[in-house]
Motif scaffolding. Structure first.
Motif, PDB file in Angstrom:
ATOM      1  N   LEU A  42       0.821  -1.214   0.000  1.00 21.27           N
ATOM      2  CA  LEU A  42       0.000   0.000   0.000  1.00 21.27           C
ATOM      3  C   LEU A  42       0.854   1.262   0.000  1.00 21.27           C
ATOM      4  N   ILE A  43       1.970   1.233   0.715  1.00 26.53           N
ATOM      5  CA  ILE A  43       2.825   2.426   0.792  1.00 26.53           C
ATOM      6  C   ILE A  43       3.361   2.788  -0.583  1.00 26.53           C
ATOM      7  N   ALA A  44       3.734   1.759  -1.372  1.00 25.01           N
ATOM      8  CA  ALA A  44       4.235   2.020  -2.727  1.00 25.01           C
ATOM      9  C   ALA A  44       3.169   2.699  -3.568  1.00 25.01           C
ATOM     10  N   ARG A  45       1.919   2.283  -3.403  1.00 22.26           N
ATOM     11  CA  ARG A  45       0.827   2.909  -4.164  1.00 22.26           C
ATOM     12  C   ARG A  45       0.641   4.371  -3.765  1.00 22.26           C
ATOM     13  N   TYR A  46       0.691   4.646  -2.463  1.00 25.92           N
ATOM     14  CA  TYR A  46       0.496   6.021  -1.997  1.00 25.92           C
ATOM     15  C   TYR A  46       1.631   6.919  -2.455  1.00 25.92           C
ATOM     16  N   ILE A  47       2.865   6.387  -2.452  1.00 28.37           N
ATOM     17  CA  ILE A  47       3.997   7.181  -2.911  1.00 28.37           C
ATOM     18  C   ILE A  47       3.838   7.536  -4.384  1.00 28.37           C
ATOM     19  N   GLU A  48       3.402   6.548  -5.186  1.00 25.80           N
ATOM     20  CA  GLU A  48       3.199   6.820  -6.609  1.00 25.80           C
ATOM     21  C   GLU A  48       2.160   7.914  -6.804  1.00 25.80           C
ATOM     22  N   LEU A 103       3.590  11.330  -5.914  1.00 21.34           N
ATOM     23  CA  LEU A 103       4.488  11.843  -6.936  1.00 21.34           C
ATOM     24  C   LEU A 103       3.728  12.274  -8.185  1.00 21.34           C
ATOM     25  N   PHE A 104       2.668  11.530  -8.522  1.00 24.92           N
ATOM     26  CA  PHE A 104       1.860  11.874  -9.688  1.00 24.92           C
ATOM     27  C   PHE A 104       1.209  13.239  -9.496  1.00 24.92           C
ATOM     28  N   CYS A 105       0.618  13.431  -8.318  1.00 24.91           N
ATOM     29  CA  CYS A 105      -0.040  14.712  -8.036  1.00 24.91           C
ATOM     30  C   CYS A 105       0.982  15.845  -7.989  1.00 24.91           C
ATOM     31  N   LYS A 106       2.143  15.540  -7.412  1.00 26.14           N
ATOM     32  CA  LYS A 106       3.172  16.569  -7.313  1.00 26.14           C
ATOM     33  C   LYS A 106       3.666  16.966  -8.694  1.00 26.14           C
ATOM     34  N   GLY A 107       3.773  15.974  -9.593  1.00 29.59           N
ATOM     35  CA  GLY A 107       4.250  16.253 -10.932  1.00 29.59           C
ATOM     36  C   GLY A 107       3.311  17.135 -11.723  1.00 29.59           C
ATOM     37  N   GLN A 108       2.038  17.183 -11.313  1.00 27.22           N
ATOM     38  CA  GLN A 108       1.058  17.991 -12.025  1.00 27.22           C
ATOM     39  C   GLN A 108       0.959  19.408 -11.452  1.00 27.22           C
ATOM     40  N   GLU A 109       1.707  19.655 -10.402  1.00 28.12           N
ATOM     41  CA  GLU A 109       1.686  20.982  -9.802  1.00 28.12           C
ATOM     42  C   GLU A 109       2.902  21.779 -10.262  1.00 28.12           C
ATOM     43  N   ASP A 110       2.743  23.063 -10.438  1.00 24.17           N
ATOM     44  CA  ASP A 110       3.858  23.915 -10.850  1.00 24.17           C
ATOM     45  C   ASP A 110       4.706  24.353  -9.670  1.00 24.17           C
ATOM     46  N   THR A 111       4.113  24.295  -8.482  1.00 23.50           N
ATOM     47  CA  THR A 111       4.844  24.724  -7.293  1.00 23.50           C
ATOM     48  C   THR A 111       5.089  23.532  -6.396  1.00 23.50           C
ATOM     49  N   ALA A 112       6.052  23.681  -5.508  1.00 21.49           N
ATOM     50  CA  ALA A 112       6.391  22.590  -4.604  1.00 21.49           C
ATOM     51  C   ALA A 112       5.247  22.327  -3.636  1.00 21.49           C
ATOM     52  N   SER A 113       5.130  21.081  -3.243  1.00 23.63           N
ATOM     53  CA  SER A 113       4.094  20.700  -2.285  1.00 23.63           C
ATOM     54  C   SER A 113       4.355  21.344  -0.935  1.00 23.63           C
ATOM     55  N   SER A 114       3.289  21.758  -0.275  1.00 26.86           N
ATOM     56  CA  SER A 114       3.449  22.374   1.041  1.00 26.86           C
ATOM     57  C   SER A 114       3.960  21.382   2.063  1.00 26.86           C
ATOM     58  N   GLN A 157      16.445   9.832  -1.371  1.00 24.52           N
ATOM     59  CA  GLN A 157      17.446   9.897  -0.299  1.00 24.52           C
ATOM     60  C   GLN A 157      17.068   9.030   0.883  1.00 24.52           C
ATOM     61  N   SER A 158      15.767   8.906   1.129  1.00 26.54           N
ATOM     62  CA  SER A 158      15.284   8.118   2.267  1.00 26.54           C
ATOM     63  C   SER A 158      15.170   6.642   1.940  1.00 26.54           C
ATOM     64  N   GLY A 159      15.412   6.267   0.695  1.00 30.21           N
ATOM     65  CA  GLY A 159      15.390   4.855   0.323  1.00 30.21           C
ATOM     66  C   GLY A 159      14.043   4.307  -0.087  1.00 30.21           C
ATOM     67  N   PHE A 160      13.014   5.186  -0.222  1.00 34.24           N
ATOM     68  CA  PHE A 160      11.697   4.711  -0.595  1.00 34.24           C
ATOM     69  C   PHE A 160      11.622   4.343  -2.087  1.00 34.24           C
ATOM     70  N   ILE A 161      12.335   5.069  -2.918  1.00 32.92           N
ATOM     71  CA  ILE A 161      12.346   4.792  -4.345  1.00 32.92           C
ATOM     72  C   ILE A 161      13.772   4.853  -4.863  1.00 32.92           C
ATOM     73  N   LYS A 162      13.993   4.253  -6.019  1.00 29.45           N
ATOM     74  CA  LYS A 162      15.302   4.276  -6.648  1.00 29.45           C
ATOM     75  C   LYS A 162      15.262   5.173  -7.863  1.00 29.45           C
ATOM     76  N   GLY A 163      16.377   5.758  -8.190  1.00 34.34           N
ATOM     77  CA  GLY A 163      16.450   6.648  -9.337  1.00 34.34           C
ATOM     78  C   GLY A 163      16.491   5.893 -10.645  1.00 34.34           C
TER      79      GLY A 163
END
Length: 221
Positions: free
Chosen positions: A185-191, A194-205, A215-221
């Protein structure tokens, strides 16, 4: 919500298909049903089913057409053995990981190999679920919380210890066997984040970024 720690082995007693899906009757085996009420949930091979009828040794549930299409129920018949787990309580020891009982898809067992006292299983990895499965991450197979030991292209590897083999239906798996998959479930929420963040022009609050997650190890580059 479930933990992915199987409580008992059951068996399909009947599957009666109707215009809306099917009514399934499950022999509950050694599962204690004394605290189960109509409307409660029981994970049946990782599928969250709502109890609609109940006696001392079995329960019945309605299975929608959606569930029949997306899970292994299309391959089940009277006599099929299933893993059973009742919904977790607030006081339940959390031995597995967060499992919703909402199956994401099905896959085939590709290969089975004995290694010492354990058994290795290579499992098909559907294209639409690849991004959620990572080495040393969690995945649910037929309702069992398991650790992914490696991922290679269109498949992933599980190493099953004797206790898990004895307490679940995994011992019956052979090449070609179809299993239910539920990703972490955590992997789904992270995706989604990131999807919502990618659609925003400004950084998430919230201050959460792809770089921070890497950096935290949740995803790989």
């Amino acid at each position: 919500m479930f933990t992915g720690i199987v409580e008992a082995l059951g068996q399909i007693k009947a599957i009666n298909v109707n215009s809306d899906g099917a009514r399934v009757v499950v022999d509950s085996g050694d599962l204690d049903l004394t605290d189960v009420k109509l409307g409660d949930s029981i994970a049946t091979n990782g599928i969250c089913l709502t109890v609609v009828a109940l006696d001392s040794s079995s329960y019945s549930a309605d299975v929608s057409s959606e569930t029949l299409t997306r899970t292994g129920f299309a391959h089940y018949a009277p006599g099929t053995k299933v893993n059973l787990e009742k919904a977790m309580l607030p006081t339940t020891r959390f031995g597995g990981h967060m499992v919703s009982g909402h199956v994401d898809g099905i896959a085939k067992i590709l290969n089975v190999t004995t290694v010492g006292n354990s058994v290795e299983y290579w499992v098909e990895l559907p294209q639409n679920l690849k991004q959620y499965v990572s080495e040393k991450g969690s995945i649910t197979i037929d309702g069992v919380s398991l650790t992914v030991n490696s991922v290679e292209n269109e498949r992933f590897r599980l190493t099953i210890v004797p206790h898990t083999t004895e307490q679940t239906i995994i011992s019956s798996y052979q090449a070609g066997h179809v299993v239910n998959l539920e990703v972490d479930l955590i992997a789904r929420y992270i995706e989604r984040l990131l999807f919502c963040k990618g659609q925003e022009d400004t950084a998430s609050s919230s201050g959460i970024s792809k770089e921070l997650l890497m950096q935290s190890g949740f995803i790989k580059g």
